[in-house]
Design a protein around this motif. Structure first.
Motif, PDB file in Angstrom:
ATOM      1  N   UNK A  50       0.851  -1.198   0.000  1.00 53.86           N
ATOM      2  CA  UNK A  50       0.000   0.000   0.000  1.00 53.86           C
ATOM      3  C   UNK A  50       0.881   1.241   0.000  1.00 53.86           C
ATOM      4  N   UNK A  51       0.544   2.196  -0.887  1.00 52.52           N
ATOM      5  CA  UNK A  51       1.242   3.486  -0.939  1.00 52.52           C
ATOM      6  C   UNK A  51       0.212   4.604  -0.850  1.00 52.52           C
ATOM      7  N   UNK A  52       0.606   5.785  -0.359  1.00 53.03           N
ATOM      8  CA  UNK A  52      -0.387   6.840  -0.112  1.00 53.03           C
ATOM      9  C   UNK A  52      -0.945   7.535  -1.338  1.00 53.03           C
ATOM     10  N   UNK A  53      -0.154   7.658  -2.422  1.00 56.01           N
ATOM     11  CA  UNK A  53      -0.596   8.447  -3.568  1.00 56.01           C
ATOM     12  C   UNK A  53      -0.183   7.789  -4.881  1.00 56.01           C
ATOM     13  N   UNK A  54      -0.832   8.247  -5.961  1.00 54.02           N
ATOM     14  CA  UNK A  54      -0.561   7.696  -7.295  1.00 54.02           C
ATOM     15  C   UNK A  54       0.897   7.842  -7.699  1.00 54.02           C
ATOM     16  N   UNK A  55       1.511   8.971  -7.355  1.00 57.20           N
ATOM     17  CA  UNK A  55       2.897   9.196  -7.770  1.00 57.20           C
ATOM     18  C   UNK A  55       3.822   8.191  -7.088  1.00 57.20           C
ATOM     19  N   UNK A  56       3.494   7.816  -5.824  1.00 57.60           N
ATOM     20  CA  UNK A  56       4.265   6.773  -5.143  1.00 57.60           C
ATOM     21  C   UNK A  56       4.148   5.447  -5.890  1.00 57.60           C
ATOM     22  N   UNK A  57       2.921   5.163  -6.341  1.00 61.49           N
ATOM     23  CA  UNK A  57       2.707   3.917  -7.071  1.00 61.49           C
ATOM     24  C   UNK A  57       3.539   3.897  -8.356  1.00 61.49           C
ATOM     25  N   UNK A  81       5.401 -11.660  -8.040  1.00 65.84           N
ATOM     26  CA  UNK A  81       4.376 -10.675  -8.408  1.00 65.84           C
ATOM     27  C   UNK A  81       4.218  -9.648  -7.295  1.00 65.84           C
ATOM     28  N   UNK A  82       4.263  -8.371  -7.663  1.00 60.16           N
ATOM     29  CA  UNK A  82       4.032  -7.276  -6.719  1.00 60.16           C
ATOM     30  C   UNK A  82       2.853  -6.452  -7.203  1.00 60.16           C
ATOM     31  N   UNK A  83       1.900  -6.247  -6.323  1.00 61.32           N
ATOM     32  CA  UNK A  83       0.759  -5.378  -6.634  1.00 61.32           C
ATOM     33  C   UNK A  83       0.817  -4.166  -5.719  1.00 61.32           C
ATOM     34  N   UNK A  84       0.660  -2.983  -6.295  1.00 67.12           N
ATOM     35  CA  UNK A  84       0.745  -1.742  -5.528  1.00 67.12           C
ATOM     36  C   UNK A  84      -0.621  -1.068  -5.532  1.00 67.12           C
ATOM     37  N   UNK A  85      -1.189  -0.859  -4.345  1.00 70.90           N
ATOM     38  CA  UNK A  85      -2.545  -0.316  -4.215  1.00 70.90           C
ATOM     39  C   UNK A  85      -2.549   0.986  -3.420  1.00 70.90           C
ATOM     40  N   UNK A  86      -3.541   1.814  -3.717  1.00 68.19           N
ATOM     41  CA  UNK A  86      -3.800   3.019  -2.933  1.00 68.19           C
ATOM     42  C   UNK A  86      -4.734   2.665  -1.778  1.00 68.19           C
ATOM     43  N   UNK A  87      -4.803   3.496  -0.729  1.00 69.21           N
ATOM     44  CA  UNK A  87      -5.646   3.178   0.429  1.00 69.21           C
ATOM     45  C   UNK A  87      -7.098   2.876   0.079  1.00 69.21           C
ATOM     46  N   UNK A  88      -7.672   3.643  -0.846  1.00 73.00           N
ATOM     47  CA  UNK A  88      -9.077   3.416  -1.216  1.00 73.00           C
ATOM     48  C   UNK A  88      -9.249   2.046  -1.865  1.00 73.00           C
ATOM     49  N   UNK A  94     -10.670  -5.113   0.825  1.00 74.17           N
ATOM     50  CA  UNK A  94     -11.005  -5.746   2.098  1.00 74.17           C
ATOM     51  C   UNK A  94     -12.503  -5.898   2.281  1.00 74.17           C
ATOM     52  N   UNK A  95     -13.256  -4.884   1.811  1.00 75.59           N
ATOM     53  CA  UNK A  95     -14.710  -4.924   1.936  1.00 75.59           C
ATOM     54  C   UNK A  95     -15.310  -6.064   1.128  1.00 75.59           C
ATOM     55  N   UNK A  96     -14.785  -6.232  -0.067  1.00 80.57           N
ATOM     56  CA  UNK A  96     -15.319  -7.271  -0.960  1.00 80.57           C
ATOM     57  C   UNK A  96     -14.720  -8.642  -0.690  1.00 80.57           C
ATOM     58  N   UNK A  97     -13.628  -8.669   0.148  1.00 79.52           N
ATOM     59  CA  UNK A  97     -12.937  -9.926   0.464  1.00 79.52           C
ATOM     60  C   UNK A  97     -12.578 -10.676  -0.818  1.00 79.52           C
ATOM     61  N   UNK A  98     -12.034  -9.909  -1.773  1.00 79.12           N
ATOM     62  CA  UNK A  98     -11.751 -10.479  -3.084  1.00 79.12           C
ATOM     63  C   UNK A  98     -10.263 -10.697  -3.258  1.00 79.12           C
ATOM     64  N   UNK A  99      -9.912 -11.301  -4.383  1.00 77.51           N
ATOM     65  CA  UNK A  99      -8.514 -11.466  -4.729  1.00 77.51           C
ATOM     66  C   UNK A  99      -7.935 -10.094  -5.073  1.00 77.51           C
ATOM     67  N   UNK A 100      -6.627  -9.916  -5.003  1.00 72.48           N
ATOM     68  CA  UNK A 100      -6.021  -8.635  -5.358  1.00 72.48           C
ATOM     69  C   UNK A 100      -6.449  -8.201  -6.760  1.00 72.48           C
ATOM     70  N   UNK A 101      -6.827  -6.932  -6.849  1.00 74.41           N
ATOM     71  CA  UNK A 101      -7.307  -6.400  -8.128  1.00 74.41           C
ATOM     72  C   UNK A 101      -6.172  -6.331  -9.134  1.00 74.41           C
ATOM     73  N   UNK A 102      -6.430  -6.637 -10.353  1.00 72.97           N
ATOM     74  CA  UNK A 102      -5.412  -6.577 -11.395  1.00 72.97           C
ATOM     75  C   UNK A 102      -5.805  -5.514 -12.409  1.00 72.97           C
ATOM     76  N   UNK A 103      -4.834  -5.050 -13.141  1.00 79.10           N
ATOM     77  CA  UNK A 103      -5.062  -3.922 -14.055  1.00 79.10           C
ATOM     78  C   UNK A 103      -5.993  -4.301 -15.193  1.00 79.10           C
TER      79      UNK A 103
END
Length: 452
Positions: A50-57, A81-88, A94-103
């Motif tokens: 998890x990173x705070x902002x898009x530019x960090x990603x 495999x590394x996935x980088x997500x924003x807090x939202x 976490x809410x959907x209890x789903x697999x990591x979102x992919x592009x």
């Protein structure tokens, strides 16, 4: 704190220590882009950060291989495999209890583009309504749906929003999003491999076909048109939904067979235009909220400034918002982004307003001066490489900055017909995608155009 949380924290602290001690980044870069990150998931060879902002990603994505190597010095199993997500995005995950979102999904639909995050305004209300109707009842209302408008206004977003809506609400349906260039490549490849028959069968079994930027199919070999025509006819006859986008109305696409253009015209054609002030401002707020940015940290008049000066192209609008955030974080370091900060961030950069005094005559003069030609040579019938190249660019700039009809531009350039003008624009757009020297030349000409 659970055992897993302790493991994640310890692993990431050690990884950050390795990153910092590597001396690959100076102290400011490390503090700005790495220090506030978190390791939130570790499953076999996959991690989620998890990173705070898009530019960090963007930085993490660029340095993904280096980060993998740092993690692999600590973990017993190599990270693949590394996935980088924003807090939202983490919260949604976490809410959907789903697999990591992919592009992108296997059907090429881009998960990030939905109707929920598409900002609707007078400039795109018609196209949004038509797209939503097609998503709600595929094949039954507007078929085919043809959405046209300049680049960077949201056509690709709407195409993928249709795909995501159908996938969520009708998971039994087969959906495919494809750029027209990818379609061309697939036709050539399957012909070469003698699998064109299977390719057509697979395409004809789709329930929803979403084709982006169909104008790039113009001028291709007859075989490509034939395959597309067969697939198109089969799907429409079976009442399967087809949605197509282009940067121009179907009747203005030169180089496509007339029977294909006729099929496009048999459905609904809707345009999408540059956003007005209110829509542009809403887009900016939506973008900031998506990045979990506190709107209290940016003055409202800053958003007014961006919406007023950079709303002709949504991609440019969002890009300039990122530029402002980058400038504010790296150079200003104030508690709040002010109008003064915005003015400094865009000092020397042209705005949409700067284009208001551009004329065809001005474009001709700037391009002629750049190439050492006369205006008469520019509009003449001469086809030497230097003159033709300059003419193509001048025609492209007239279309880009003045949005004139092709026929009108043709009148201004030696009474050439609209198909010649369209071919010139297409040629410049293709070269801009792959020729760095050409990109620099056009950029320099545009700079001179806006300065003069």
């Amino acid at each position: 704190m659970s055992t897993m949380d302790v493991l994640l924290l310890d692993t990431w602290n050690k990884t950050l220590d390795i990153i910092e001690s590597s001396n690959k980044f100076d102290k400011n870069i490390f503090q700005n882009f790495f220090a506030d990150s978190k390791l939130i998931s570790l499953e076999e060879s996959s991690v989620v950060i998890q990173v705070p902002m898009t530019i960090n990603r963007e930085v993490f994505i660029q340095e993904k291989e280096f980060i993998k190597n740092c993690l692999n010095q600590i973990l017993p199993v190599d990270v693949e495999h590394i996935q980088v997500l924003l807090p939202a995005e983490v919260k949604k995950k976490n809410t959907q209890n789903s697999e990591p979102e992919i592009a992108a999904l296997p059907n090429n639909v881009i998960a990030a583009y939905t109707f929920d995050n598409f900002v609707v305004g007078p400039s795109n209300k018609e196209s949004h309504s038509a797209a939503l109707a097609c998503a709600y009842s595929p094949g039954n209302l507007y078929n085919p749906l043809f959405i046209y408008g300049n680049s960077g206004l949201g056509k690709t977003h709407l195409l993928n929003a249709i795909g995501n809506y159908v996938l969520e609400n009708r998971p039994d349906l087969k959906v495919l999003y494809m750029a027209s260039t990818a379609f061309i490549d697939q036709v050539y490849l399957t012909i070469k491999n003698n699998t064109i028959g299977q390719f057509k069968i697979d395409m004809m079994e789709l329930d929803v076909l979403l084709i982006d930027d169909v104008q790039f199919m113009a001028g291709n070999k007859e075989k490509t048109h034939e395959v597309f025509f067969q697939i198109f006819n089969e799907l429409v006859n079976k009442k399967k939904q087809i949605v197509i986008t282009s940067d121009r109305h179907p009747t203005e696409i030169s180089g496509l067979e007339e029977r294909i253009i006729s099929r496009f015209a048999s459905g609904l054609q809707v345009s999408i235009n540059s956003p007005g002030f209110d829509t542009a401002k809403a887009i900016l707020k939506s973008k900031l909220e998506k990045q979990s940015f506190d709107l209290n940290l940016i003055e409202d008049e800053v958003l007014d400034y961006l919406a007023t000066n950079f709303s002709k192209d949504i991609r440019r609008l969002e890009g300039n918002l990122n530029r402002l955030l980058f400038y504010a974080i790296d150079f200003e370091k104030k508690d709040k982004i002010t109008l003064d900060t915005a003015i400094m961030a865009f000092k020397g950069q042209s705005s949409d307003k700067d284009s208001s005094d551009i004329t065809v005559s001005k474009i001709k003069k700037v391009v002629s001066d750049y190439y050492g030609l006369t205006k008469s040579q520019l509009v003449s019938k001469t086809r030497t490489k230097n003159i033709a190249n300059a003419r193509h660019i001048a025609i492209y700039l007239c279309r880009r900055h003045l949005d004139l009809p092709f026929a009108k531009i043709g009148e201004e350039f030696g009474k050439r017909d609209h198909s010649t003008i369209m071919a010139s624009c297409d040629k410049v757009e293709r070269l801009l995608k792959k020729d760095l020297i050409y990109q620099q030349a056009v950029a320099e000409i545009e700079k001179n155009l806006l300065k003069s």
